[in-house]
Design an enzyme around this catalytic site. Structure first.
Site, short mmCIF file in Angstrom:
data_model
loop_
_atom_site.label_atom_id
_atom_site.label_comp_id
_atom_site.label_asym_id
_atom_site.label_seq_id
_atom_site.Cartn_x
_atom_site.Cartn_y
_atom_site.Cartn_z
N HIS A 4 1.45 5.55 -1.66
CA HIS A 4 1.26 6.52 -2.33
C HIS A 4 2.48 7.13 -2.81
CE1 HIS A 4 -2.92 6.83 -0.84
NE2 HIS A 4 -2.33 6.20 0.12
N ASP A 64 1.60 2.63 3.58
CA ASP A 64 0.48 3.80 3.35
C ASP A 64 1.48 5.06 3.46
OD1 ASP A 64 -1.65 5.18 2.60
OD2 ASP A 64 -2.40 5.25 4.93
N HIS A 69 0.95 -1.22 0.07
CA HIS A 69 0.17 -0.04 -0.16
C HIS A 69 0.89 1.28 -0.08
CE1 HIS A 69 -3.82 2.35 1.39
NE2 HIS A 69 -2.74 2.97 0.97
N LYS A 76 -9.39 -0.12 -5.86
CA LYS A 76 -9.44 0.46 -4.82
C LYS A 76 -10.72 1.20 -4.48
CE LYS A 76 -7.77 2.60 -0.87
NZ LYS A 76 -6.58 2.56 -0.19
O1 DOR Z 1 -3.32 9.34 5.78
C1 DOR Z 1 -3.84 9.21 4.38
N1 DOR Z 1 -3.09 9.85 3.29
N2 DOR Z 1 -4.62 8.26 4.37
C2 DOR Z 1 -5.19 8.05 3.25
O2 DOR Z 1 -6.17 7.19 2.83
C3 DOR Z 1 -4.72 8.71 1.97
C4 DOR Z 1 -3.33 9.33 2.09
C5 DOR Z 1 -3.06 10.20 1.16
O3 DOR Z 1 -3.16 10.12 -0.26
O4 DOR Z 1 -2.55 11.41 1.30
ZN ZN Z 2 -3.30 5.12 1.61
#
Ligand code: DOR
Ligand code: ZN
Length: 343
Positions: free
Chosen positions: A14, A246, A12, A98
């Site tokens: 970004h 994450d 997971h 997702k």
């Molecule tokens: O803390 C987070 N940041 N939770 C998420 O679900 C998305 C993520 C983001 O894209 O910044």
């Molecule tokens: Zn996330």
């Protein structure tokens, strides 16, 4: 002392786009062989073509010689068609889809407003064995923010799995004992990812001597009893729980503001942080399963070849990476971790 494990994956992540992608991709590519790439760009990655284009931009942002492999995902909306998801899966454009409940988090405005709107998509995914990654929080402002994961389980996850009992679901970034209990009680088709921050922080971290934007992510960190339950599950050796950082970078100007963004940038020292947790629990021998084996097994992907090595030596996390409005504050900034990643 050294710890050598099979090359791990991040289930997971970004990576963003543009200049931010170029800044952050090397950190993940250094530690991980593959990662599940979140599709919450602006605009979101809703088509197979957009996923293929985004994958090319990620590949172009990797350091020379890197063999990092991005595993792409589709962003589900109320309008997503089953055949669109299945075609992109069959041709290798994406490996998972997702579910962002609309309004739950960063760039989720175009997400799903009601799970009933994607029933045909879920039926198709169940049929073809495609993984659904779930941001598991309700968005009802009347529900306390610390209860949104638990309510999501009752209101959305349990009914959805009753209707689609074979659907493969990854309950992303679990934060509560409720989440742990749900995943353990569910069938083999339900698993969860766990972040470093939800293993290391409880909700006091948000208010330690003042308001702490760099401890703020979604789902928000919870009470200590929940952190302990998540920690016990992640370090138990149960294959339903695996690594998903994450890591979610936002520049300083986005984090430190009147309305600071949710997201913790933990990619630079992710493995060191997880190793510290497993060492504290006295189960370093289980880190490899969590980081390198349980995820591929769930996603039906091969185990990675090769290894990485961590040494028992201090790593000082820098206070900040970059400068000014664009600066990034890494998770655990200013702290010293007990492990050092050496490749
Ligand atoms: O803390 C987070 N940041 N939770 C998420 O679900 C998305 C993520 C983001 O894209 O910044
Ligand atoms: Zn996330």
């Amino acid at each position: 002392m050294q710890l050598t494990i099979r090359r791990p994956d991040d289930w997971h992540l970004h990576l963003r786009d543009g200049a931010m992608l170029e800044r952050v991709a090397p950190y993940t590519a250094r530690q991980f062989k593959r990662a599940i790439i979140m599709p919450n760009l602006s605009p979101p990655v809703t088509t197979a073509q957009a996923a293929r284009d985004y994958k090319s931009r990620i590949m172009a942002a990797l350091p020379e010689g890197s063999d990092f492999e991005p595993l792409m995902t589709a962003y589900l909306t109320d309008e997503t068609l089953p055949e669109q998801i299945a075609t992109g899966h069959a041709d290798g454009s994406w490996v998972a889809a997702k579910l962002y409940p609309a309004g739950a988090t960063t760039n989720s405005a175009l997400g799903v407003t009601d799970i009933a709107n994607i029933r045909a998509v879920l039926a198709e995914m169940e049929k073809i064995g495609m993984v659904l990654c779930v941001h598991g929080e309700v968005t009802d402002p009347a529900i306390d923010v610390f209860d949104r994961e638990a309510v999501f389980i009752d209101k959305v996850l349990i009914p959805t799995l009753a209707d689609f009992p074979g659907l493969k679901v990854v309950f992303e970034h679990i934060t509560t004992k409720d989440g742990v209990d749900f995943v353990m009680a569910a069938g083999e088709n339900v698993a969860a990812t766990v972040t470093p921050q939800h293993l290391m922080l409880n909700r006091n971290a948000l208010f330690e001597s003042g308001l702490r934007p760099h401890a703020y992510c979604l789902p928000v960190v919870k009470r200590e009893e929940h952190r302990l339950a998540v920690r016990e599950a992640a370090t138990s050796g149960n294959p339903k729980f695996f690594l998903g950082t994450d890591s979610a970078p936002h520049p300083m100007s986005g984090k430190v503001s009147d309305c600071g963004c949710a997201g913790i940038f933990n990619a630079p020292y992710a493995l060191e942080a997880y190793a510290q947790v497993f060492e504290e629990e006295g189960v370093l021998d289980r880190l490899e399963g969590f980081a390198s084996e349980h995820g591929p097994a769930f996603y039906d992907l091969p185990l990675n070849e090769g290894t990485v090595t961590l040494s028992r030596a201090p790593t000082l996390v820098e206070d900040v990476i970059g400068e000014g409005a664009d600066a990034l504050t890494p998770f655990l900034a200013g702290q010293t971790l007990g492990w050092h990643f050496t490749e």
